[in-house]
Design a protein around this motif. Structure first.
Motif, PDB file in Angstrom:
ATOM      1  N   ARG A 115       9.920   8.118   0.149  1.00  0.00           N
ATOM      2  CA  ARG A 115       8.642   7.894  -0.541  1.00  0.00           C
ATOM      3  C   ARG A 115       8.518   6.439  -1.010  1.00  0.00           C
ATOM      4  O   ARG A 115       7.466   5.819  -0.882  1.00  0.00           O
ATOM      5  CB  ARG A 115       8.505   8.849  -1.736  1.00  0.00           C
ATOM      6  CG  ARG A 115       8.187  10.285  -1.329  1.00  0.00           C
ATOM      7  CD  ARG A 115       7.664  11.083  -2.531  1.00  0.00           C
ATOM      8  NE  ARG A 115       8.648  11.155  -3.620  1.00  0.00           N
ATOM      9  CZ  ARG A 115       9.611  12.076  -3.690  1.00  0.00           C
ATOM     10  NH1 ARG A 115       9.710  13.005  -2.765  1.00  0.00           N
ATOM     11  NH2 ARG A 115      10.450  12.086  -4.704  1.00  0.00           N
ATOM     12  N   ASP A 116       9.640   5.901  -1.538  1.00  0.00           N
ATOM     13  CA  ASP A 116       9.618   4.502  -1.986  1.00  0.00           C
ATOM     14  C   ASP A 116       9.337   3.567  -0.808  1.00  0.00           C
ATOM     15  O   ASP A 116       8.630   2.568  -0.960  1.00  0.00           O
ATOM     16  CB  ASP A 116      10.958   4.128  -2.640  1.00  0.00           C
ATOM     17  CG  ASP A 116      11.173   4.865  -3.965  1.00  0.00           C
ATOM     18  OD1 ASP A 116      10.170   5.340  -4.544  1.00  0.00           O
ATOM     19  OD2 ASP A 116      12.332   4.968  -4.403  1.00  0.00           O
ATOM     20  N   LYS A 131       3.174   0.395   2.589  1.00  0.00           N
ATOM     21  CA  LYS A 131       1.714   0.434   2.404  1.00  0.00           C
ATOM     22  C   LYS A 131       1.254  -0.727   1.518  1.00  0.00           C
ATOM     23  O   LYS A 131       0.252  -1.374   1.797  1.00  0.00           O
ATOM     24  CB  LYS A 131       1.293   1.758   1.760  1.00  0.00           C
ATOM     25  CG  LYS A 131       1.178   2.891   2.758  1.00  0.00           C
ATOM     26  CD  LYS A 131       0.638   4.144   2.094  1.00  0.00           C
ATOM     27  CE  LYS A 131       0.365   5.220   3.128  1.00  0.00           C
ATOM     28  NZ  LYS A 131       0.123   6.519   2.502  1.00  0.00           N
ATOM     29  N   ALA A 132       2.043  -0.985   0.458  1.00  0.00           N
ATOM     30  CA  ALA A 132       1.685  -2.062  -0.467  1.00  0.00           C
ATOM     31  C   ALA A 132       1.696  -3.411   0.246  1.00  0.00           C
ATOM     32  O   ALA A 132       0.930  -4.311  -0.100  1.00  0.00           O
ATOM     33  CB  ALA A 132       2.647  -2.074  -1.656  1.00  0.00           C
ATOM     34  N   THR A 166       5.628   3.781   0.133  1.00  0.00           N
ATOM     35  CA  THR A 166       4.835   3.067  -0.877  1.00  0.00           C
ATOM     36  C   THR A 166       4.926   1.552  -0.666  1.00  0.00           C
ATOM     37  O   THR A 166       3.908   0.848  -0.677  1.00  0.00           O
ATOM     38  CB  THR A 166       5.360   3.415  -2.298  1.00  0.00           C
ATOM     39  OG1 THR A 166       5.326   4.832  -2.444  1.00  0.00           O
ATOM     40  CG2 THR A 166       4.515   2.770  -3.376  1.00  0.00           C
TER      41      THR A 166
END
Ligand SMILES: [Zn+2]
Length: 421
Positions: A338-339, A345-346, A342
């Motif tokens: 998940r990290d 995507k960031a 994230t």
């Protein structure tokens, strides 16, 4: 070496691996009680039974929580031997527990500090036809050990029960066990293992002159350099040149390095050709979709074609033990996935429309190391192919991965500290 003794070796190996995973808890308990057996788990007579089943024997044992264990037979007299980590057997009522005519005697007790043993004396030669430890589906946290024994010719039984190598029963005592990863974390540098997929005789996906094995190695090298520059992180590569490394060896390398985190790096091709963007995979027996399933199967097949047979590992007992060890590791792998999503995507990099997927990748099967597989993109996509070889894109992706590792490590250390309290 017979199939059965291979199984035994496997079980002991896995059990030892699990010992290191449970060492933290054990050390804590030993400190509190000072005794050899901290009785992490209790035998629960209710619902447990040993009974005749056809011409064989069925064994069901309930314990209060899953623990490492191993099973084997011994001859003269014929016996079934079950060893468990930290199980307090209490007083076993033979008659209440066993109604099996094939079981002559039954005893249980401490084997050595931290290990207890249950021995069933049998009235003839039997083989372990199946053996598993399942976590209790009711969610109460318990586990059930289930075995079936089948009659076996005496010669085969003797061969399986012969113990020419006593070392395989030698287990580390709690005091000499390696420190668990959890204990270690926060003290030394974070150990990250980078695993560029394929290599050597296995080029991975091939699109024209572009080989996946080359693309992912080049990327892993850049990531390694950047991680070292970032500081506080030790990086180990499963390969740093164009060589073939079996999937099993990749896991062994990570384990030998006492890895805190394992990141497999790929850039596969998808036959449909439409998939684009990065995808993060974690381990699951049941794949998210057919494409993920095929991808995982192909990685194993590549390995098989290269001359490594993984099927020998497919022993049910070892599999279940691994599953148990993973109950601690899996949430940590999922969180890293998940990290990663994230952070990628960031960084405004392309991601697959389902950025976090699951499949049965063998290389993610370390029971004790959080492991994630990152598909940087798909070589089958022209735009991905271009991006994968663009230094600017590579640098951005490297930055995203490093920030994900940092976020993950901070939270993981915090959770470990919480667990230690
Ligand atoms: Zn690949």
């Amino acid at each position: 070496m017979s199939g059965f003794s291979r199984v035994i070796r496997w079980i002991v190996l896995v059990a030892v691996v699990m010992l290191s995973a449970t060492a933290g808890a054990v050390a804590q308990q030993a400190g509190a009680s000072g005794s050899g057996l901290s009785a992490l788990a209790r035998f629960e007579p209710e619902g447990s039974s040993i009974r005749d089943a056809g011409d064989g024997i069925a064994v069901d044992l309930n314990i209060s929580q899953p623990v490492p264990w191993r099973v084997r037979t011994l001859a003269d007299p014929p016996r079934l031997v079950l060893d468990f980590r930290e199980v307090d057997w209490g007083r076993i009522e033979d008659r209440a527990l066993s109604t099996a005519a094939h079981v002559r005697d039954l005893r249980a007790g401490l084997l050595q500090p931290g290990w207890s043993r249950l021995v069933l004396q049998l009235d003839g030669p039997f083989k372990v036809a199946s053996a598993e430890m399942r976590t209790d589906p009711s969610g109460r946290g318990g586990a059930v050990v289930r075995l079936t024994l089948r009659p076996e010719p005496m010669a085969a039984f003797r061969a399986a029960s012969a113990a020419p190598d006593p070392a395989r029963w030698t287990l580390p005592r709690p005091a000499t066990m390696p420190a668990s990863q959890r204990q270690k974390r926060g003290e030394g540098p974070l150990v990250v293992v980078l695993d560029p997929g394929h290599g050597g005789i296995d080029p991975g996906a091939v699109e024209g002159k572009v080989h996946e094995a080359d693309v992912v190695l080049a990327f892993a090298r850049k990531l390694k350099e950047a991680l070292l520059r970032a500081g506080g992180i030790k990086v180990v590569m499963t390969r740093d040149e164009d060589v073939f490394v079996p999937l099993e060896t990749r896991i062994s390398i990570a384990r030998a390095a006492k890895a805190d985190l394992f990141l497999a790096i790929h850039a596969d091709a998808i036959p449909e050709g439409r998939a684009i963007g990065a995808t993060v995979y974690t381990l699951a027996e049941k794949a998210t979709d057919r494409a993920s399933e095929l991808l995982a199967e192909r990685h194993d097949r590549d390995d098989l074609l290269a001359g490594v047979d993984l099927t020998g590992q497919d022993d049910e007992v070892a599999g279940v033990l691994m599953d148990l060890a993973r109950t601690e590791t899996m949430p940590r792998s999922e969180r890293f996935a998940r990290d990663l999503v994230t952070a990628i995507k960031a960084a405004k990099l392309h991601m697959h429309r389902h950025p976090h997927q699951q499949a049965a990748f063998s290389v993610l099967k370390s029971a004790d190391i959080p492991s994630v597989l990152l598909e940087l993109g798909f070589l089958s996509s022209k735009s991905d192919r271009k991006r994968l070889r663009d230094p600017k894109w590579q640098a951005t992706m490297v930055g995203a991965i490093i920030s994900a590792i940092r976020v993950w490590a901070v939270q993981d250390a915090a959770e470990a500290a919480l667990l230690r309290q």
